[in-house]
Design a protein around this motif. Structure first.
Motif, PDB file in Angstrom:
ATOM      1  N   ARG A   3       0.861  -1.184   0.000  1.00  0.00           N
ATOM      2  CA  ARG A   3       0.000   0.000   0.000  1.00  0.00           C
ATOM      3  C   ARG A   3       0.893   1.228   0.000  1.00  0.00           C
ATOM      4  O   ARG A   3       1.767   1.379   0.854  1.00  0.00           O
ATOM      5  N   ILE A   4       0.662   2.092  -0.969  1.00  0.00           N
ATOM      6  CA  ILE A   4       1.398   3.350  -1.067  1.00  0.00           C
ATOM      7  C   ILE A   4       0.467   4.469  -0.634  1.00  0.00           C
ATOM      8  O   ILE A   4      -0.648   4.585  -1.139  1.00  0.00           O
ATOM      9  N   CYS A  54       4.057  13.777  -2.132  1.00  0.00           N
ATOM     10  CA  CYS A  54       4.871  12.943  -1.261  1.00  0.00           C
ATOM     11  C   CYS A  54       4.230  11.562  -1.196  1.00  0.00           C
ATOM     12  O   CYS A  54       3.003  11.463  -1.138  1.00  0.00           O
ATOM     13  N   VAL A  55       5.051  10.525  -1.229  1.00  0.00           N
ATOM     14  CA  VAL A  55       4.526   9.175  -1.077  1.00  0.00           C
ATOM     15  C   VAL A  55       5.237   8.482   0.068  1.00  0.00           C
ATOM     16  O   VAL A  55       6.411   8.744   0.344  1.00  0.00           O
ATOM     17  N   GLN A  56       4.494   7.624   0.724  1.00  0.00           N
ATOM     18  CA  GLN A  56       5.041   6.774   1.768  1.00  0.00           C
ATOM     19  C   GLN A  56       4.941   5.335   1.282  1.00  0.00           C
ATOM     20  O   GLN A  56       3.864   4.858   0.936  1.00  0.00           O
ATOM     21  N   ILE A  57       6.077   4.680   1.239  1.00  0.00           N
ATOM     22  CA  ILE A  57       6.145   3.272   0.853  1.00  0.00           C
ATOM     23  C   ILE A  57       6.802   2.555   2.023  1.00  0.00           C
ATOM     24  O   ILE A  57       8.012   2.687   2.231  1.00  0.00           O
ATOM     25  N   HIS A  71      13.217   6.900  -8.963  1.00  0.00           N
ATOM     26  CA  HIS A  71      13.144   6.862  -7.498  1.00  0.00           C
ATOM     27  C   HIS A  71      11.932   6.065  -7.016  1.00  0.00           C
ATOM     28  O   HIS A  71      12.036   5.284  -6.069  1.00  0.00           O
ATOM     29  N   LEU A  72      10.784   6.287  -7.645  1.00  0.00           N
ATOM     30  CA  LEU A  72       9.586   5.546  -7.246  1.00  0.00           C
ATOM     31  C   LEU A  72       9.763   4.050  -7.466  1.00  0.00           C
ATOM     32  O   LEU A  72       9.456   3.243  -6.581  1.00  0.00           O
ATOM     33  N   GLN A  77      10.615  -1.466  -5.463  1.00  0.00           N
ATOM     34  CA  GLN A  77      11.406  -2.694  -5.527  1.00  0.00           C
ATOM     35  C   GLN A  77      12.078  -2.992  -4.193  1.00  0.00           C
ATOM     36  O   GLN A  77      12.082  -4.134  -3.732  1.00  0.00           O
ATOM     37  N   ALA A  78      12.638  -1.976  -3.553  1.00  0.00           N
ATOM     38  CA  ALA A  78      13.304  -2.169  -2.269  1.00  0.00           C
ATOM     39  C   ALA A  78      12.330  -2.664  -1.210  1.00  0.00           C
ATOM     40  O   ALA A  78      12.631  -3.572  -0.445  1.00  0.00           O
ATOM     41  N   TYR A  79      11.149  -2.064  -1.191  1.00  0.00           N
ATOM     42  CA  TYR A  79      10.152  -2.487  -0.199  1.00  0.00           C
ATOM     43  C   TYR A  79       9.662  -3.898  -0.499  1.00  0.00           C
ATOM     44  O   TYR A  79       9.475  -4.700   0.403  1.00  0.00           O
TER      45      TYR A  79
END
Length: 83
Positions: A3-4, A54-57, A71-72, A77-79
């Protein structure tokens, strides 16, 4: 499912562009987007007023300075690798 959280406001062209990028990435990655209008919550307004879009991942935040496709995608991918 990932969920973003997407902090935004109305009549913001940068926000519209960021939303379009998120939409493009939804074609490749499975995630839900929760849109939050910063003008509906005083805490969000105070915290994100100068940072939107702004986004929170997960526990990672990307602000307007880092709101681009590379960046997105890297954040998603990292998360995804940690869950």
């Amino acid at each position: 499912m990932l969920r973003i959280i997407y902090y935004t406001k109305q009549n913001c062209s940068l926000c519209d562009n960021a939303r379009a990028l998120l939409g493009m990435l939804q074609n490749e990655y499975a995630f839900d987007i929760e849109e939050r209008d910063i003008y509906t919550n005083d805490d969000w307004l105070e915290k994100y007023q100068l940072l939107i879009p702004c986004v929170q991942i997960g526990d990672m935040y990307l602000d307007c300075e880092h709101m681009d496709l590379p960046h997105l995608e890297q954040a998603i991918q990292a998360y995804s690798q940690t869950t």
